[in-house]
Design a protein around this motif. Structure first.
Motif, PDB file in Angstrom:
ATOM      1  N   ASP A  10       0.817  -1.203   0.000  1.00  0.00           N
ATOM      2  CA  ASP A  10       0.000   0.000   0.000  1.00  0.00           C
ATOM      3  C   ASP A  10       0.858   1.262   0.000  1.00  0.00           C
ATOM      4  OD1 ASP A  10      -2.582   0.776  -0.305  1.00  0.00           O
ATOM      5  OD2 ASP A  10      -3.079   0.813   1.824  1.00  0.00           O
ATOM      6  N   VAL A  11       2.147   1.116  -0.257  1.00  0.00           N
ATOM      7  CA  VAL A  11       3.080   2.228  -0.334  1.00  0.00           C
ATOM      8  C   VAL A  11       3.671   2.240  -1.745  1.00  0.00           C
ATOM      9  CG1 VAL A  11       5.173   3.273   0.605  1.00  0.00           C
ATOM     10  CG2 VAL A  11       3.666   1.935   2.099  1.00  0.00           C
ATOM     11  N   ILE A  12       3.621   3.399  -2.409  1.00  0.00           N
ATOM     12  CA  ILE A  12       4.211   3.480  -3.744  1.00  0.00           C
ATOM     13  C   ILE A  12       5.170   4.659  -3.817  1.00  0.00           C
ATOM     14  CG2 ILE A  12       2.133   2.462  -4.782  1.00  0.00           C
ATOM     15  CD1 ILE A  12       1.613   5.244  -6.057  1.00  0.00           C
ATOM     16  N   GLY A  13       6.096   4.589  -4.744  1.00  0.00           N
ATOM     17  CA  GLY A  13       7.025   5.673  -4.973  1.00  0.00           C
ATOM     18  C   GLY A  13       6.528   6.586  -6.074  1.00  0.00           C
ATOM     19  N   VAL A  14       6.726   7.874  -5.904  1.00  0.00           N
ATOM     20  CA  VAL A  14       6.347   8.860  -6.913  1.00  0.00           C
ATOM     21  C   VAL A  14       7.502   9.828  -7.094  1.00  0.00           C
ATOM     22  CG1 VAL A  14       3.886   8.684  -6.335  1.00  0.00           C
ATOM     23  CG2 VAL A  14       5.293  10.436  -5.238  1.00  0.00           C
ATOM     24  N   SER A  15       7.411  10.658  -8.136  1.00  0.00           N
ATOM     25  CA  SER A  15       8.467  11.633  -8.391  1.00  0.00           C
ATOM     26  C   SER A  15       7.872  12.807  -9.156  1.00  0.00           C
ATOM     27  CB  SER A  15       9.613  10.991  -9.173  1.00  0.00           C
ATOM     28  OG  SER A  15       9.147  10.440 -10.389  1.00  0.00           O
ATOM     29  N   ALA A  16       8.705  13.765  -9.516  1.00  0.00           N
ATOM     30  CA  ALA A  16       8.251  14.951 -10.235  1.00  0.00           C
ATOM     31  C   ALA A  16       7.491  14.551 -11.493  1.00  0.00           C
ATOM     32  CB  ALA A  16       9.442  15.836 -10.591  1.00  0.00           C
ATOM     33  N   GLY A  17       6.442  15.279 -11.784  1.00  0.00           N
ATOM     34  CA  GLY A  17       5.614  14.981 -12.947  1.00  0.00           C
ATOM     35  C   GLY A  17       4.389  14.161 -12.618  1.00  0.00           C
ATOM     36  N   THR A  18       4.287  13.694 -11.377  1.00  0.00           N
ATOM     37  CA  THR A  18       3.129  12.926 -10.927  1.00  0.00           C
ATOM     38  C   THR A  18       2.226  13.829 -10.097  1.00  0.00           C
ATOM     39  OG1 THR A  18       4.518  10.948 -10.800  1.00  0.00           O
ATOM     40  CG2 THR A  18       2.382  10.860  -9.704  1.00  0.00           C
ATOM     41  N   ASP A  25     -11.122  12.058   3.352  1.00  0.00           N
ATOM     42  CA  ASP A  25     -12.224  11.161   3.690  1.00  0.00           C
ATOM     43  C   ASP A  25     -11.747   9.718   3.817  1.00  0.00           C
ATOM     44  OD1 ASP A  25     -14.067  13.247   3.707  1.00  0.00           O
ATOM     45  OD2 ASP A  25     -14.472  13.040   1.560  1.00  0.00           O
ATOM     46  N   THR A  26     -10.756   9.346   3.015  1.00  0.00           N
ATOM     47  CA  THR A  26     -10.272   7.968   3.015  1.00  0.00           C
ATOM     48  C   THR A  26      -8.861   7.826   3.579  1.00  0.00           C
ATOM     49  OG1 THR A  26      -9.363   8.174   0.779  1.00  0.00           O
ATOM     50  CG2 THR A  26     -11.674   7.473   0.981  1.00  0.00           C
ATOM     51  N   ASP A  27      -8.178   8.952   3.816  1.00  0.00           N
ATOM     52  CA  ASP A  27      -6.776   8.939   4.241  1.00  0.00           C
ATOM     53  C   ASP A  27      -5.907   8.202   3.233  1.00  0.00           C
ATOM     54  OD1 ASP A  27      -7.237  10.487   6.428  1.00  0.00           O
ATOM     55  OD2 ASP A  27      -7.143   8.867   7.902  1.00  0.00           O
ATOM     56  N   ARG A  28      -6.201   8.425   1.966  1.00  0.00           N
ATOM     57  CA  ARG A  28      -5.407   7.861   0.884  1.00  0.00           C
ATOM     58  C   ARG A  28      -5.035   8.966  -0.096  1.00  0.00           C
ATOM     59  NH1 ARG A  28      -5.060   2.419   0.190  1.00  0.00           N
ATOM     60  NH2 ARG A  28      -6.265   1.138   1.652  1.00  0.00           N
ATOM     61  N   TRP A  29      -3.998   8.687  -0.878  1.00  0.00           N
ATOM     62  CA  TRP A  29      -3.587   9.613  -1.916  1.00  0.00           C
ATOM     63  C   TRP A  29      -4.208   9.223  -3.249  1.00  0.00           C
ATOM     64  CZ3 TRP A  29      -0.743  14.040  -1.466  1.00  0.00           C
ATOM     65  CH2 TRP A  29      -0.106  14.265  -0.235  1.00  0.00           C
ATOM     66  N   ALA A  30      -4.622  10.211  -4.009  1.00  0.00           N
ATOM     67  CA  ALA A  30      -5.003  10.000  -5.406  1.00  0.00           C
ATOM     68  C   ALA A  30      -3.787  10.379  -6.231  1.00  0.00           C
ATOM     69  CB  ALA A  30      -6.201  10.853  -5.787  1.00  0.00           C
ATOM     70  N   VAL A  31      -3.198   9.400  -6.898  1.00  0.00           N
ATOM     71  CA  VAL A  31      -1.958   9.594  -7.647  1.00  0.00           C
ATOM     72  C   VAL A  31      -2.251   9.408  -9.130  1.00  0.00           C
ATOM     73  CG1 VAL A  31       0.399   8.774  -8.006  1.00  0.00           C
ATOM     74  CG2 VAL A  31      -0.583   8.769  -5.702  1.00  0.00           C
ATOM     75  N   ARG A  32      -2.066  10.479  -9.888  1.00  0.00           N
ATOM     76  CA  ARG A  32      -2.254  10.414 -11.340  1.00  0.00           C
ATOM     77  C   ARG A  32      -0.886  10.456 -12.009  1.00  0.00           C
ATOM     78  NH1 ARG A  32      -6.562  11.403 -14.731  1.00  0.00           N
ATOM     79  NH2 ARG A  32      -7.793  12.179 -12.967  1.00  0.00           N
ATOM     80  N   HIS A  33      -0.512   9.349 -12.644  1.00  0.00           N
ATOM     81  CA  HIS A  33       0.787   9.241 -13.294  1.00  0.00           C
ATOM     82  C   HIS A  33       0.765   9.970 -14.634  1.00  0.00           C
ATOM     83  CE1 HIS A  33       2.340   6.392 -10.335  1.00  0.00           C
ATOM     84  NE2 HIS A  33       1.146   5.819 -10.360  1.00  0.00           N
ATOM     85  N   PRO A  34       1.952  10.338 -15.152  1.00  0.00           N
ATOM     86  CA  PRO A  34       2.002  11.069 -16.425  1.00  0.00           C
ATOM     87  C   PRO A  34       1.240  10.388 -17.560  1.00  0.00           C
ATOM     88  CG  PRO A  34       4.147  11.123 -15.363  1.00  0.00           C
ATOM     89  CD  PRO A  34       3.296  10.201 -14.542  1.00  0.00           C
ATOM     90  N   GLY A  35       1.168   9.060 -17.551  1.00  0.00           N
ATOM     91  CA  GLY A  35       0.443   8.353 -18.602  1.00  0.00           C
ATOM     92  C   GLY A  35      -1.062   8.351 -18.424  1.00  0.00           C
ATOM     93  N   GLY A  36      -1.553   8.853 -17.281  1.00  0.00           N
ATOM     94  CA  GLY A  36      -2.986   8.925 -17.035  1.00  0.00           C
ATOM     95  C   GLY A  36      -3.512   7.909 -16.047  1.00  0.00           C
ATOM     96  N   ALA A  37      -2.722   6.878 -15.713  1.00  0.00           N
ATOM     97  CA  ALA A  37      -3.173   5.871 -14.752  1.00  0.00           C
ATOM     98  C   ALA A  37      -3.309   6.490 -13.364  1.00  0.00           C
ATOM     99  CB  ALA A  37      -2.185   4.710 -14.716  1.00  0.00           C
ATOM    100  N   VAL A  38      -4.305   6.041 -12.600  1.00  0.00           N
ATOM    101  CA  VAL A  38      -4.574   6.581 -11.263  1.00  0.00           C
ATOM    102  C   VAL A  38      -4.479   5.459 -10.236  1.00  0.00           C
ATOM    103  CG1 VAL A  38      -6.237   7.766  -9.783  1.00  0.00           C
ATOM    104  CG2 VAL A  38      -6.051   8.387 -12.193  1.00  0.00           C
ATOM    105  N   GLU A  39      -3.787   5.714  -9.135  1.00  0.00           N
ATOM    106  CA  GLU A  39      -3.696   4.778  -8.021  1.00  0.00           C
ATOM    107  C   GLU A  39      -4.145   5.480  -6.749  1.00  0.00           C
ATOM    108  OE1 GLU A  39      -0.259   1.822  -8.064  1.00  0.00           O
ATOM    109  OE2 GLU A  39       0.607   3.532  -9.139  1.00  0.00           O
ATOM    110  N   HIS A  40      -4.507   4.678  -5.733  1.00  0.00           N
ATOM    111  CA  HIS A  40      -4.973   5.231  -4.460  1.00  0.00           C
ATOM    112  C   HIS A  40      -4.253   4.549  -3.297  1.00  0.00           C
ATOM    113  CE1 HIS A  40      -8.254   7.509  -6.367  1.00  0.00           C
ATOM    114  NE2 HIS A  40      -8.364   6.463  -7.171  1.00  0.00           N
ATOM    115  N   PRO A  41      -2.947   4.788  -3.161  1.00  0.00           N
ATOM    116  CA  PRO A  41      -2.193   4.163  -2.067  1.00  0.00           C
ATOM    117  C   PRO A  41      -2.446   4.862  -0.738  1.00  0.00           C
ATOM    118  CG  PRO A  41      -0.777   5.655  -3.253  1.00  0.00           C
ATOM    119  CD  PRO A  41      -2.093   5.641  -3.997  1.00  0.00           C
TER     120      PRO A  41
END
Length: 260
Positions: A10-18, A25-41
């Protein structure tokens, strides 16, 4: 460090451009990657050079990293930022310091799990005290301090038992020029000791009725909640999710503290 080295899935790495935005409400991150994929770690680890004001990193109550660091970056031990829960930094330091940071992150995750918490956040007072220190942020003593996670440095909470007297979530009337638009807002704020004013901020949820409002060509606005007073505000940007960012200075449009 890979995204999940020795850490829960449930832990992911991110970097500039993300684009990253914390969901309270959920205590989660909405992560949108440069390619458009979305994760909720649950937790994100920012790798490489630390986030800059240009990055789309949004913490509690819609506060951007640019707003939080308007006076410069001051992360606690170089790994955590007040106002940005469930976020750890892993800059590209020398190997020994990087390994110490990894241990700190693992320790924070373990502390969170042991407490049954869904959120871990460095205390603002702790971060400020660290920023005033003159000790070097390298060397054996610093690495030894970095490897150990002090539970008193962090606030551990879960969504079920958390309340914020300065938080408002609900309907509001957005006024932009002659337009009056019903909107759902998420607002909070704090008293800034540097200028003595209450600074409030947050987001206006995306809605077809607000899609025609653009920034910065129409930054001046106002918000009204119920029959309360109309308070001047400023629209700052539209994020990748289509929400409008709003800020204000002075008495907010919602009751705070004991008046709530």
């Amino acid at each position: 460090m890979t995204a999940t080295t020795r850490l829960p899935s449930d832990v992911i790495g991110v970097s500039a451009g993300t684009a990253c935005e914390f969901d309270e409400d959920t205590d989660r991150w909405a992560v949108r990657h440069p390619g458009g994929a979305v994760e909720h770690p649950r937790i994100i680890v920012w790798r490489g050079a630390g986030p800059s004001p240009r990055d789309h990193l949004v913490g509690r109550a819609g506060v951007t990293i640019g707003q939080a660091w308007r006076d410069g970056p001051h992360p606690f031990l170089g790994v955590a930022i007040a106002g940005f829960p469930n976020l750890f930094l892993l800059p590209g330091d020398r190997r020994l310091v990087t390994n110490a940071r990894r241990r700190h992150i693992r320790g924070g995750v373990e502390l969170m799990e042991c407490a049954g918490a869904t959120r871990i956040e460095v205390r603002l007072s702790v971060q400020r005290a660290f920023g005033r220190e003159s000790r070097p942020v390298s060397g054996r003593a610093f690495r030894r301090r970095l490897r150990r996670v002090d539970p008193d440095d962090y606030e551990l909470t879960s969504a079920a038992d958390r309340t914020d007297p300065d938080l408002y979530e609900g309907p509001a009337m957005l006024v932009v020029g002659p337009q009056r638009v019903s909107a759902d807002v998420h607002l909070t704020g704090h008293l800034d000791p540097r200028d003595g004013h209450f600074h409030w901020y947050g987001r206006i949820s995306r809605d077809p009725s607000t899609d025609t409002l653009t920034t910065p060509s129409t930054p001046a606005a106002a918000l009204q909640i119920g029959d309360g007073p109309v308070r001047s505000a400023r629209l700052t940007e539209r994020d990748p999710w289509g929400n409008l960012r709003v800020t204000g200075i002075g008495v907010p449009p919602y009751p705070v503290g004991e008046d709530a």
